[in-house]
Design an enzyme around this catalytic site. Structure first.
Site, PDB file in Angstrom:
ATOM      1  N   TYR A  91      12.842  60.674  14.235  1.00 52.71           N
ATOM      2  CA  TYR A  91      14.232  60.926  13.866  1.00 52.71           C
ATOM      3  C   TYR A  91      14.334  61.792  12.611  1.00 52.71           C
ATOM      4  CZ  TYR A  91      15.143  56.797  16.838  1.00 52.71           C
ATOM      5  OH  TYR A  91      15.199  55.872  17.849  1.00 52.71           O
ATOM      6  N   HIS A 105       6.433  54.287  19.797  1.00 55.15           N
ATOM      7  CA  HIS A 105       7.718  54.743  20.316  1.00 55.15           C
ATOM      8  C   HIS A 105       7.690  54.942  21.839  1.00 55.15           C
ATOM      9  CE1 HIS A 105      11.485  57.227  18.979  1.00 55.15           C
ATOM     10  NE2 HIS A 105      11.748  56.439  20.010  1.00 55.15           N
TER      11      HIS A 105
END
Length: 267
Positions: A41, A99
């Site tokens: 992010y 992730h």
């Protein structure tokens, strides 16, 4: 006991530094204690700035981040987890996820790295994200550390029955990202009807449905302060058995996060 809260604050797509920091600070002021970010992010530093602006000590918060898919070799996982810890400004990361089990993911490399990071105190807990049931079982068996959470897309249009059952059976949390399906839930008649009955929104109904489920923790992302507060208020919405049964009966599997390389698209 950690500050893990069933309703967390997601920071995906909060790419503007000030928007992210402001959003995190306001979320904490609203009541959120569980903050979710990721290396991918590019906002871990901004999350830390938001935490610093709040009146809460870091020890009162639960901060989770995720290893990017290019950082899953043993050496890269260890090194970049330490870099994330520095960016987040914490002594130890409360929860570190893999992730996605794609690209550089290798159980022989990635899983021992997670155990090492726990042993070193760089992270407190291990998480997995977007794993298929067989991948989840393999990782759980091979890790020395307990799996604390498995993060996947989950909402009334993608209910993840099997993965929710595995969370209950194995005593880990299913952390639900995109819990309002980027507001696609607002277009579902059943959810609109239940929302009208309770004088609320379909988004609140979606969050309340997730919170009604055992071992499920939604992490809605919101940029505007009004949405942050509206999501938090969903904790006070109690759905009755008929509401829950009607939502459970929705027979749809509509993902908002889907791409060719995703684990569920592999044969």
């Amino acid at each position: 006991m950690s500050a893990f809260d069933r309703l967390g604050y997601g920071t995906y797509k909060l790419e503007d530094p000030e928007e992210c920091a402001s959003g995190v600070a306001h979320a904490i002021e609203t009541g959120y204690r569980h903050i979710d970010t990721a290396q991918g992010y590019d906002n871990e530093t901004d999350v830390a700035r938001g935490i610093d602006r709040s009146e809460r000590n870091r020890e009162e918060l639960f901060v989770a981040t995720k290893l990017s898919t290019d950082n899953l070799s043993y050496d890269d996982a260890v090194a970049t987890a330490k870099e994330s810890r520095e960016r987040l400004g914490v002594d130890s990361i409360d929860l570190l996820y893999v992730h996605w089990p794609i690209n550089t993911y290798d159980p022989d490399e990635t899983l021992p790295a997670l155990d090492h990071l726990v042993d070193e105190g760089v992270i407190n807990r291990v998480g997995l994200s977007n794993f298929q049931p067989d991948q989840l079982a393999e990782a759980t068996d091979r890790l020395d550390a307990d799996v604390f959470a498995h993060q996947v897309e989950c909402h009334p249009l993608c209910q993840q029955d099997e993965l929710r059952e595995l969370a209950r059976e194995n005593d880990h949390w299913l952390v639900a990202y995109s819990p309002i399906a980027r507001n696609r839930v607002a277009d579902v008649d059943v959810l609109q009807e239940i929302a009208a009955k309770h004088e609320t929104t379909a988004a609140a109904v979606s969050l309340a449905w997730l919170l009604s489920k055992e071992r499920v923790a939604p992490i809605p992302k919101a940029a505007s302060h009004d949405h942050v507060e509206a999501n938090w208020a969903a904790r006070e919405l109690t759905l009755d058995a008929d509401d829950i049964d009607r939502i459970d009966a929705l027979d749809r599997e509509e993902r908002v996060v889907d791409f060719e390389e995703a684990p569920w698209n592999q044969s």
